[in-house]
Design a protein around this motif. Structure first.
Motif, mmCIF file in Angstrom:
data_model
loop_
_atom_site.group_PDB
_atom_site.id
_atom_site.type_symbol
_atom_site.label_atom_id
_atom_site.label_comp_id
_atom_site.label_asym_id
_atom_site.label_seq_id
_atom_site.Cartn_x
_atom_site.Cartn_y
_atom_site.Cartn_z
ATOM 1 N N PHE A 1 59.277 60.954 -0.214
ATOM 2 C CA PHE A 1 58.487 62.123 -0.572
ATOM 3 C C PHE A 1 59.349 63.384 -0.464
ATOM 4 N N HIS A 2 59.289 64.216 -1.495
ATOM 5 C CA HIS A 2 60.133 65.406 -1.555
ATOM 6 C C HIS A 2 59.334 66.681 -1.832
ATOM 7 N N ASP A 3 59.817 67.775 -1.270
ATOM 8 C CA ASP A 3 59.427 69.143 -1.654
ATOM 9 C C ASP A 3 57.933 69.427 -1.541
ATOM 10 N N PHE A 4 57.337 69.062 -0.435
ATOM 11 C CA PHE A 4 55.902 69.315 -0.255
ATOM 12 C C PHE A 4 55.578 70.799 -0.084
ATOM 13 N N ASP A 5 56.557 71.594 0.311
ATOM 14 C CA ASP A 5 56.301 73.022 0.512
ATOM 15 C C ASP A 5 56.613 73.852 -0.725
ATOM 16 N N SER A 6 56.935 73.216 -1.813
ATOM 17 C CA SER A 6 57.260 73.917 -3.051
ATOM 18 C C SER A 6 56.133 73.734 -4.060
ATOM 19 N N GLY A 7 56.341 74.255 -5.249
ATOM 20 C CA GLY A 7 55.367 74.047 -6.314
ATOM 21 C C GLY A 7 55.609 72.756 -7.056
ATOM 22 N N GLY B 1 64.342 69.130 2.054
ATOM 23 C CA GLY B 1 63.212 68.832 1.184
ATOM 24 C C GLY B 1 62.625 67.447 1.309
ATOM 25 N N VAL B 2 63.224 66.590 2.134
ATOM 26 C CA VAL B 2 62.699 65.228 2.292
ATOM 27 C C VAL B 2 61.612 65.243 3.357
ATOM 28 N N VAL B 3 60.400 64.887 2.964
ATOM 29 C CA VAL B 3 59.261 64.874 3.888
ATOM 30 C C VAL B 3 59.244 63.588 4.701
ATOM 31 N N GLY B 4 59.618 62.497 4.086
ATOM 32 C CA GLY B 4 59.623 61.208 4.760
ATOM 33 C C GLY B 4 59.883 60.101 3.765
ATOM 34 N N ALA B 5 60.151 58.901 4.273
ATOM 35 C CA ALA B 5 60.405 57.748 3.420
ATOM 36 C C ALA B 5 59.983 56.491 4.156
ATOM 37 N N SER B 6 59.467 55.522 3.409
ATOM 38 C CA SER B 6 59.054 54.261 4.028
ATOM 39 C C SER B 6 59.195 53.129 3.033
ATOM 40 N N ILE B 7 59.333 51.920 3.562
ATOM 41 C CA ILE B 7 59.483 50.726 2.740
ATOM 42 C C ILE B 7 58.206 49.894 2.834
ATOM 43 N N LEU B 8 57.677 49.537 1.676
ATOM 44 C CA LEU B 8 56.479 48.704 1.596
ATOM 45 C C LEU B 8 56.864 47.376 0.949
ATOM 46 N N ALA B 9 56.353 46.276 1.499
ATOM 47 C CA ALA B 9 56.739 44.956 1.014
ATOM 48 C C ALA B 9 55.589 43.975 1.189
ATOM 49 N N PRO B 10 55.642 42.834 0.487
ATOM 50 C CA PRO B 10 54.610 41.804 0.656
ATOM 51 C C PRO B 10 54.486 41.359 2.101
ATOM 52 N N VAL C 1 49.351 69.460 -6.193
ATOM 53 C CA VAL C 1 49.551 70.522 -5.193
ATOM 54 C C VAL C 1 48.272 70.767 -4.402
ATOM 55 N N GLU C 2 47.135 70.329 -4.948
ATOM 56 C CA GLU C 2 45.853 70.561 -4.279
ATOM 57 C C GLU C 2 45.647 69.675 -3.054
ATOM 58 N N LEU C 3 46.426 68.608 -2.930
ATOM 59 C CA LEU C 3 46.279 67.691 -1.806
ATOM 60 C C LEU C 3 47.196 68.092 -0.662
ATOM 61 N N ASP C 4 46.798 67.778 0.576
ATOM 62 C CA ASP C 4 47.662 68.056 1.715
ATOM 63 C C ASP C 4 48.626 66.882 1.915
ATOM 64 N N GLU C 5 49.485 66.990 2.910
ATOM 65 C CA GLU C 5 50.529 65.990 3.119
ATOM 66 C C GLU C 5 49.954 64.595 3.334
ATOM 67 N N HIS C 6 48.977 64.476 4.218
ATOM 68 C CA HIS C 6 48.386 63.167 4.496
ATOM 69 C C HIS C 6 47.733 62.584 3.247
ATOM 70 N N GLN C 7 47.003 63.392 2.506
ATOM 71 C CA GLN C 7 46.309 62.907 1.316
ATOM 72 C C GLN C 7 47.288 62.428 0.256
ATOM 73 N N ARG C 8 48.396 63.133 0.074
ATOM 74 C CA ARG C 8 49.406 62.713 -0.899
ATOM 75 C C ARG C 8 50.021 61.381 -0.509
ATOM 76 N N ILE C 9 50.434 61.275 0.751
ATOM 77 C CA ILE C 9 51.097 60.056 1.211
ATOM 78 C C ILE C 9 50.155 58.863 1.129
ATOM 79 N N GLU C 10 48.907 59.048 1.511
ATOM 80 C CA GLU C 10 47.950 57.949 1.486
ATOM 81 C C GLU C 10 47.643 57.516 0.058
ATOM 82 N N ALA C 11 47.530 58.463 -0.863
ATOM 83 C CA ALA C 11 47.255 58.123 -2.261
ATOM 84 C C ALA C 11 48.397 57.317 -2.854
#
Length: 217
Positions: free
Chosen positions: A122-128, A45-54, A92-102
């Protein structure tokens, strides 16, 4: 559906930042303080993960194991508060790229801009129930490690502001995607709606972290 909740991960509740980070990212992270190996590399269920920093963050910040071990090493108390975590539902209305970018835009604007380091999974993008977890540092970031805790980040107004800004960012993404649906950060009562709020995960996830099925310690 609007869901945006915050919690503090602390040793008092038997948790660790290293275990939480490993579980969220679906990776293996060794806790240098205890020797425990938190292995969630087989977690689904893990779609991806990233670290954001100053922008001026040192390179070690972007290594998940180093980052959260630095957090653990800085805390001496048995009941220490280690980090803050946000758990938020994604449209759920957004696709993977749109969710991650938002989410990226929200985290950069509202958290990283304040000086926080954010570990986003990010978790469970293929679920409800698509959702994200945002683990946040609680101390000032310095070249050699973390400094003093920033108590201003604990102010209730910060969380309230995040809740409102989350709705704004998600609604902007929905608008750009051509969707008519919108979310509202206000409670059902404040919206004049006679609905029962839903309960989202929390204790169950914490219990799974504590069990650490991949631990070799």
């Amino acid at each position: 559906m609007y869901h945006f909740s915050a919690q503090v991960i602390s040793r008092k509740s038997g948790r660790s930042a290293t275990a939480a980070a490993a579980y969220r990212a679906g990776e293996e992270v060794t806790d240098h303080r205890t020797g425990e190996v938190h292995d969630y590399s087989r977690k689904g269920g893990v779609v991806g993960a990233s670290i954001l920093a100053p922008a001026d963050a040192p390179a070690w910040v972007f290594d998940r194991e180093q980052l959260w071990n630095q957090v653990e090493a800085k805390e001496r108390r048995k009941d220490a508060q280690l980090c803050r975590e946000i758990d938020a539902a994604l449209p759920v209305e957004l696709d993977e790229h749109q969710r991650i970018e938002a989410v990226r835009q929200f985290v950069e604007a509202e958290m990283v801009s304040r000086g926080m380091v954010a570990d986003v999974a990010f978790h469970d993008f293929d679920s409800g129930n698509p959702h994200c977890h945002i683990m946040l540092s609680m101390r000032h970031l310095e070249p050699e490690g973390f400094g003093a805790k920033n108590r201003d980040w604990n102010d209730r107004s910060v969380l309230n502001g995040w809740r409102e800004k989350w709705a704004e960012h998600m609604n902007k993404a929905l608008e750009l995607a051509g969707e008519e649906k919108r979310i509202d950060h206000r409670s059902y009562a404040d919206q004049g709606l006679d609905y029962e709020p839903t309960w989202h995960m929390g204790p169950a996830v914490a219990a799974m972290e504590r069990r650490s099925p991949g631990s070799t310690a």
